[in-house]
Structure formats: C-alpha cells, structure tokens
Design an enzyme around this catalytic site. Structure first.
Site, PDB file in Angstrom:
ATOM      1  N   LYS A 162       0.859  -1.189   0.000  1.00 12.01           N
ATOM      2  CA  LYS A 162       0.000   0.000   0.000  1.00 12.01           C
ATOM      3  C   LYS A 162       0.893   1.236   0.000  1.00 12.01           C
ATOM      4  O   LYS A 162       1.678   1.447   0.933  1.00 12.01           O
ATOM      5  CB  LYS A 162      -0.943  -0.013   1.216  1.00 12.01           C
ATOM      6  N   ASN A 168     -14.967   3.578   7.597  1.00 11.99           N
ATOM      7  CA  ASN A 168     -14.954   3.492   6.134  1.00 11.99           C
ATOM      8  C   ASN A 168     -15.367   2.090   5.696  1.00 11.99           C
ATOM      9  O   ASN A 168     -14.781   1.517   4.783  1.00 11.99           O
ATOM     10  CB  ASN A 168     -13.551   3.845   5.624  1.00 11.99           C
TER      11      ASN A 168
HETATM   12  N1  LIG Z   1      -4.238  -6.778   0.340  1.00 10.53           N
HETATM   13  C1  LIG Z   1      -4.935  -6.565  -0.759  1.00 10.53           C
HETATM   14  N2  LIG Z   1      -5.046  -7.529  -1.707  1.00 10.53           N
HETATM   15  C2  LIG Z   1      -5.767  -7.303  -2.832  1.00 10.53           C
HETATM   16  N3  LIG Z   1      -6.418  -6.136  -3.114  1.00 10.53           N
HETATM   17  C3  LIG Z   1      -6.347  -5.147  -2.216  1.00 10.53           C
HETATM   18  C4  LIG Z   1      -5.600  -5.297  -1.005  1.00 10.53           C
HETATM   19  N4  LIG Z   1      -5.702  -4.146  -0.296  1.00 10.53           N
HETATM   20  C5  LIG Z   1      -6.474  -3.319  -1.031  1.00 10.53           C
HETATM   21  N5  LIG Z   1      -6.859  -3.903  -2.182  1.00 10.53           N
HETATM   22  C6  LIG Z   1      -7.710  -3.293  -3.214  1.00 10.53           C
HETATM   23  O1  LIG Z   1      -7.327  -1.939  -3.371  1.00 10.53           O
HETATM   24  C7  LIG Z   1      -8.438  -1.053  -3.087  1.00 10.53           C
HETATM   25  C8  LIG Z   1      -7.929   0.224  -2.435  1.00 10.53           C
HETATM   26  O2  LIG Z   1      -7.293  -0.098  -1.205  1.00 10.53           O
HETATM   27  P1  LIG Z   1      -7.561   0.746   0.111  1.00 10.53           P
HETATM   28  O3  LIG Z   1      -9.039   0.759   0.375  1.00 10.53           O
HETATM   29  O4  LIG Z   1      -6.695   0.214   1.182  1.00 10.53           O
HETATM   30  O5  LIG Z   1      -7.084   2.200  -0.389  1.00 10.53           O
HETATM   31  P2  LIG Z   1      -7.563   3.639   0.098  1.00 10.53           P
HETATM   32  O6  LIG Z   1      -6.763   4.640  -0.663  1.00 10.53           O
HETATM   33  O7  LIG Z   1      -7.437   3.706   1.571  1.00 10.53           O
HETATM   34  O8  LIG Z   1      -9.080   3.664  -0.357  1.00 10.53           O
HETATM   35  P3  LIG Z   1     -10.291   4.599   0.147  1.00 10.53           P
HETATM   36  O9  LIG Z   1     -10.391   5.744  -0.794  1.00 10.53           O
HETATM   37  O10 LIG Z   1     -11.484   3.684   0.069  1.00 10.53           O
HETATM   38  O11 LIG Z   1     -10.010   4.999   1.567  1.00 10.53           O
HETATM   39  C9  LIG Z   1      -9.375  -1.878  -2.207  1.00 10.53           C
HETATM   40  O12 LIG Z   1     -10.715  -1.442  -2.322  1.00 10.53           O
HETATM   41  C10 LIG Z   1      -9.170  -3.291  -2.749  1.00 10.53           C
HETATM   42  O13 LIG Z   1     -10.030  -3.529  -3.837  1.00 10.53           O
END
Ligand SMILES: Nc1ncnc2c1ncn2[C@@H]1O[C@H](COP(=O)(O)OP(=O)(O)OP(=O)(O)O)[C@@H](O)[C@H]1O
Length: 415
Positions: free
Chosen positions: A113, A208
């Site tokens: 991430k 969230n």
């Molecule tokens: N460990 C993982 N394995 C596979 N796909 C993942 C994983 N973590 C996240 N994703 C995919 O990536 C997307 C975005 O990840 P995440 O929600 O952590 O990001 P964000 O920037 O915090 O999003 P948001 O705008 O919803 O807060 C998730 O909705 C999921 O579909």
C-alpha cells in the site's frame, strides 16, 4: 514455517471448529491487542519486513509486546526494486494505491500500500500503519507485516500486507445483480461483524466500512473474509472534520455537511454502514443514494419509521420480519438508539433473512421507474390517493427545506 503457513496460521485463531477453542482464541487476541498504540507511535524493528515477511509475521503473532516508540522518527528508505518485483495495481483510493508485488527472497506474493508524498502526511501514514498492524491479530482483519518504509526517491511511504487473490465484496455483489443470497450473506457478514466487534471492543471506529473494503479470499464457501483500509479509523469520542463527500454508506448525521464544524466519532457510524452492506448484499443494490430527506427512498423509509406513512415501500418486501427489525434498529436517525454490532451479528447468524427466494420481478426500484401491468392497475388505483399524498408530502418537505436553506444563505450573506 514458510510464508504461506504463516498466513494460514494467522487465520487459524478464530476459525477453530469448537466454540471452546474459539473463545480461547478470542481471549488471547483481546489480551494481546489491548496494547493498541497511540496514533503517532512508530515501531523500531522495521527492517524485518523487508528481510523476510514470513519470519516477521510469525514473530508478530507470537509477540506479547506490540507498543512502539511514541516519537516521530525518520522512516527507513528502501530500494523497492531490490526487495520486491512490483506488478499490477490492485486498487486505488483517495489516500493512495495498492499494488501486487513479489517478495524476491521468499517468492511470496504480497500487496504493497503506497501513500504518495507530499500529499499524504507522515502522521496519517503512521496512524494507518499502526492501526492496520495491531488489528491484524484478528482472523478477519487483513494481515499487515511489521515495518513502515519510504521509497528511495521520497515519492511515497508504504507498508506491506498479505495479498488477496480474489475480489472484494463489491465485485461479488456486482456479479450477482439480484443479491448474493442468504447463505453467503450469513457467512460473510458473521466474519465482518466479528472483526468490527473486535475493533469496537478496542474502542476503535472503522469509519470506512464498504463493500470494496471487504476482501474475499475464498469464493466458494467464503471461509476467509477480511476487512481492510484503516485510513479513517479513529478512537471512540475523538473529534474529526466532516468528510467532503457523502456516499450511500453514510449515516444521516454524516450527510449534514457543516463547513468548519467537527463531529464526534461513534460506533453507530459503523453500525449504519454495516446495515447498508447487509441490504446491499441481499438485494444487489443500495436502499438509497444518500440518507437525506432530499433522497426520496430515504425520505419514504423515515416516514414509515416515524409512523407518518402506514405502508412500507415495496423495495423492503423481500426481507423477513427479523431483517426488518434489524433495519429499524440500525437505520434510525437517532444515532444513540442504534443497535450494537453484537446485536446485529446475533440476528444475522440465527434468523431467516429473506421471506422467500428472490423472483426476478419482486424487486422494485431504487433508481428504475416502476412498470405497472393492467391487472395491477386496479389495486394501484385504490391506493392512488394515498400514494399521491405521500409524494405531495415529500415535495412539500423538500420545498420547505430548500426554502430554509436559501433563507440561511441570504441571512449569512447579509451578515
Ligand atoms: N491486500 C490486498 N489484496 C488485494 N487487493 C487489495 C488489497 N488491499 C487493497 N486492495 C484493493 O485496493 C483497493 C484500495 O485499497 P484501500 O481501500 O486500502 O485504499 P484507500 O486509498 O485507503 O481507499 P479509500 O479511498 O477507500 O479509503 C481496495 O478497495 C481493494 O479492492
């Protein structure tokens, strides 16, 4: 123990067949995780994650001490290409993006991430990492490996998580437009609710919860389901700014966007979002776009709840009495009267959720015009005055609200 074993080990805890074992695991987990960190803490043994994710995961699961230093310090720089082969993007959000990668040493697939800099502040990154890492103790929460890093070129912070090879709940629901069925809902929601109950017991609110943040590791019987994304997670009763956007998952108190005002974080925010997810899974669509009286489906629900309208809109017909009870207790505008996650879990696990298997035409609306057959017309005509008066009421309420808003705007301008 290899990397995969370590991953499986992480999910054994709450999945043991007997209740006794399960209770024991829950006690153990809650004992370990009572050491939740302050929001700005930093862990010191970051290099482990880069050296060998399997070792550090095993170490974390066995470790009794989880609290790190409170001081802000330089986050370790990593040459990403030296340690990982980074592949495709798995998802993107408001705060960053997630990519599939292979850990070169162990050949294990992992998810990274990324938090782009300078848009994302170090304190926000550290807080999300800490919540993600410490909550990983629960079997239905994504595993986050020990270590916070930044790329050598200073373009992003990042941390490493287990990779979910399948899709999120959102894709699962989109693949079954009429809803994913009662059995699947029970399997998935019982796990999601267990994870959120665990967070609430630790005085944390996710804030969230949505189908995209529920990852499904096993599409056949949904035995491995995990929640993710702790970017908005906060302690109960902390104050936060209103979000600049409103989604279908937001409770009414989050939809009243008041510029420069703050909001107190409550568990009831998660409870509302979970009830939306429950509806979404069973019906394949949302009950409304926004929980405001300007949105007709929501307004109709509120009228029925307040007994101002005798008839429940047709879109709720398919639900059993028990499911309707859950909606009444969770979709109440009075946040303090909402059910707890524990209450939701009990009902969803035990009770019948739908009246009968869904037929294709059983579903009315939310965003489609209703087609009426000739035979239906007779019945509809007898109900017409009531229906018209409801629509009239809605129009009147909407117009009154708009008038109030414009009065406020005018008086604010005059001041
Ligand atoms: N460990 C993982 N394995 C596979 N796909 C993942 C994983 N973590 C996240 N994703 C995919 O990536 C997307 C975005 O990840 P995440 O929600 O952590 O990001 P964000 O920037 O915090 O999003 P948001 O705008 O919803 O807060 C998730 O909705 C999921 O579909």
């Amino acid at each position: 123990m290899n990397f995969q074993d370590a991953l499986d080990y992480s999910s054994i805890e709450l999945k043991s067949s007997s209740n006794q074992q399960r209770q024991k695991s829950e006690q153990l987990i809650s004992k370990r995780s009572s050491l939740l960190p302050p929001s700005t803490s930093i862990r010191r043994h970051a290099s482990l994650a880069v050296d060998n994710p399997s070792q550090q995961l095993t170490a974390r699961k066995g470790s009794s001490s989880k609290r790190g230093s409170v001081a802000m310090e330089q986050i370790k720089k990593i040459d990403l290409d030296e340690v990982y082969s980074v592949f495709k993007q798995l998802g993107t959000g408001r705060f960053g993006y997630v990519k599939l990668a292979e850990h070169k040493q162990s050949k294990a697939n992992i998810a990274i991430k990324f938090f782009p800099r300078p848009q994302i502040k170090q304190s926000d990154f550290v807080r999300e990492y800490n919540f993600s890492f410490f909550l990983s103790a629960h079997a239905n929460i994504i595993d986050t490996y020990d270590g916070m890093f930044q790329t050598n070129d200073d373009s992003a912070f990042f941390f490493v998580q287990e990779f979910c090879p399948h899709a999120s709940l959102r894709e699962a629901v989109e693949a079954s437009p009429g809803g994913i069925g009662e059995t699947a809902v029970k399997e998935i929601l019982s796990k999601v609710l267990s994870a959120v109950e665990f967070m609430h017991n630790e005085n944390l609110v996710h804030r969230n919860l949505k189908a995209e943040n529920i990852l499904i590791f096993d599409k056949t019987n949904y035995s491995r389901v995990k929640i993710t994304d702790f970017g908005l997670t906060r302690k109960i009763d902390s104050t936060v700014k209103y979000l600049e956007y409103v989604t279908s998952y937001h409770a009414p108190e989050l939809c009243e966007t008041v510029v420069n005002e703050v909001l107190t974080v409550k568990y009831s925010i998660d409870v509302w979002a979970l009830a939306i997810i429950f509806y979404y899974c069973l019906k394949g669509r949302f009950p409304w776009q926004k929980a405001t009286i300007m949105c007709k489906p929501y307004w109709e629900w509120e009228q029925w709840l307040k007994r101002k309208s005798p008839s429940l809109p047709k879109r709720w017909d398919a639900f059993s009495d028990k499911s309707l009870k859950l909606f009444k207790k969770c979709f109440t505008p009075k946040a303090k009267d909402r059910w707890s996650v524990k209450d939701m879990r009990k009902l969803i696990v035990k009770e019948k959720l739908l009246k009968q298997p869904k037929s294709e035409n059983a579903d009315e609306y939310v965003y489609y015009p209703e087609e009426t057959s000739k035979s239906d017309k007779k019945v509809d005509e007898s109900k017409a005055p009531k229906k018209r008066s409801l629509i009239q009421q809605w129009i009147n309420t909407t117009l009154n609200t708009m008038a109030e808003i414009s009065e406020q705007v005018v008086s604010a301008r005059d001041e």
